[in-house]
Design a protein around this motif. Structure first.
Motif, PDB file in Angstrom:
ATOM      1  N   GLY A  23       0.803  -1.207   0.000  1.00  0.00           N
ATOM      2  CA  GLY A  23       0.000   0.000   0.000  1.00  0.00           C
ATOM      3  C   GLY A  23       0.841   1.264   0.000  1.00  0.00           C
ATOM      4  N   ALA A  24       1.828   1.339   0.893  1.00  0.00           N
ATOM      5  CA  ALA A  24       2.670   2.533   0.965  1.00  0.00           C
ATOM      6  C   ALA A  24       3.500   2.706  -0.301  1.00  0.00           C
ATOM      7  CB  ALA A  24       3.586   2.445   2.187  1.00  0.00           C
ATOM      8  N   ASN A  25       4.059   1.613  -0.799  1.00  0.00           N
ATOM      9  CA  ASN A  25       4.866   1.678  -2.014  1.00  0.00           C
ATOM     10  C   ASN A  25       4.026   2.156  -3.199  1.00  0.00           C
ATOM     11  OD1 ASN A  25       7.470   0.650  -3.531  1.00  0.00           O
ATOM     12  ND2 ASN A  25       5.736  -0.139  -4.673  1.00  0.00           N
ATOM     13  N   ASP A  26       2.833   1.590  -3.346  1.00  0.00           N
ATOM     14  CA  ASP A  26       1.960   1.975  -4.447  1.00  0.00           C
ATOM     15  C   ASP A  26       1.492   3.420  -4.295  1.00  0.00           C
ATOM     16  OD1 ASP A  26       0.722   1.455  -6.844  1.00  0.00           O
ATOM     17  OD2 ASP A  26      -1.128   0.754  -5.929  1.00  0.00           O
ATOM     18  N   GLY A  27       1.249   3.845  -3.048  1.00  0.00           N
ATOM     19  CA  GLY A  27       0.830   5.218  -2.813  1.00  0.00           C
ATOM     20  C   GLY A  27       1.890   6.215  -3.243  1.00  0.00           C
ATOM     21  N   ILE A  28       3.126   5.944  -2.872  1.00  0.00           N
ATOM     22  CA  ILE A  28       4.221   6.846  -3.252  1.00  0.00           C
ATOM     23  C   ILE A  28       4.434   6.834  -4.758  1.00  0.00           C
ATOM     24  CG2 ILE A  28       6.699   7.264  -3.060  1.00  0.00           C
ATOM     25  CD1 ILE A  28       6.532   6.073  -0.217  1.00  0.00           C
ATOM     26  N   VAL A  29       4.569   5.627  -5.319  1.00  0.00           N
ATOM     27  CA  VAL A  29       4.923   5.521  -6.737  1.00  0.00           C
ATOM     28  C   VAL A  29       3.814   6.059  -7.636  1.00  0.00           C
ATOM     29  CG1 VAL A  29       5.432   3.913  -8.612  1.00  0.00           C
ATOM     30  CG2 VAL A  29       6.491   3.595  -6.390  1.00  0.00           C
TER      31      VAL A  29
END
Length: 231
Positions: A23-29
């Protein structure tokens, strides 16, 4: 009496850790890429922030729905398999015991010992023994749809808010560089923290998440620049 030796393993963190990191990775990217794509197309500040905010909300809801549906499907499959095992234990216990014995023989036990182990485990908890040793299902790895959905939505929103905040605070002349550098820094930190929490090599995880994040942002910015020039 000697105190019982208790080992602490990280395997129980896999479910929530995977959803949180994803979730965090997808949110940033995704949000950083979206902002960079729109900014590279020479959009004004309002349009850039609007696109980023819409991407945050839509992405968080998409992650939550996707995780819930995916993990719920896994839970449904596991329940169906357990129900099938329950019926087989009720109708053909001898064959099920032989099946469990064969599993232990394949793992290295002598047949006589494997048969005794299978007999004792089935006498204690037949369904639990087959769920664990035949199907590979354990309480530690059991699917939790609501937990996965909430973790994904929350961490996506947190991750997406970082590039959105940077885009809001940055002057137009350095907005692209500010968003890209800050996003890559956050991705590196996220990869390292996730690897440390799971006991995995930190350097490899950091390099992996940073590389794919840079690739996604670079390609999106290039497409935005081309489309912005064309229209």
């Amino acid at each position: 009496m000697k105190p019982r030796h208790v080992e602490r393993h990280r395997i129980g963190r896999i479910g929530w850790l995977r959803a949180a990191v994803l979730g965090a990775n997808d949110g940033i990217v995704s949000t950083a890429s979206l902002i960079m794509g729109v900014a590279a197309g020479h959009a004004d500040a309002g349009s850039i922030l609007l696109a980023g905010a819409a991407g945050l909300v839509a992405g968080a809801m998409s992650m939550a729905a996707g995780e819930y549906v995916s993990v719920s499907s896994q839970a449904d499959t596991e329940r169906a398999e357990l129900e099938r095992e329950r019926r087989e234990l009720a109708t053909d216990p001898l064959n099920e015991q032989a099946e469990l014995t064969a599993i232990y023989v394949e793992r290295g036990l002598e047949h006589a010992l494997a048969a005794r182990v299978a007999t004792q485990l089935m006498a204690h908890d037949a369904l639990g023994a087959h769920a664990r040793d035949e199907l590979g299902l354990t309480d530690t790895a059991s699917p939790r749809p609501v937990q996965a959905a909430l973790a994904s939505a929350l961490t996506f929103a947190i991750g997406a808010s970082l590039p959105l905040l940077v885009a809001w605070l940055s002057p137009p002349t350095v907005r692209l560089w500010s968003v890209s550098v800050s996003a890559l820094a956050c991705l590196s930190l996220l990869g390292g923290l996730a690897a440390a929490a799971g006991g995995a090599p930190v350097g490899r995880a950091t390099a992996r998440v940073t590389f794919w994040g840079a690739l996604a942002m670079g390609l999106t910015a290039a497409v935005g620049a081309l489309v912005g020039t064309a229209i």
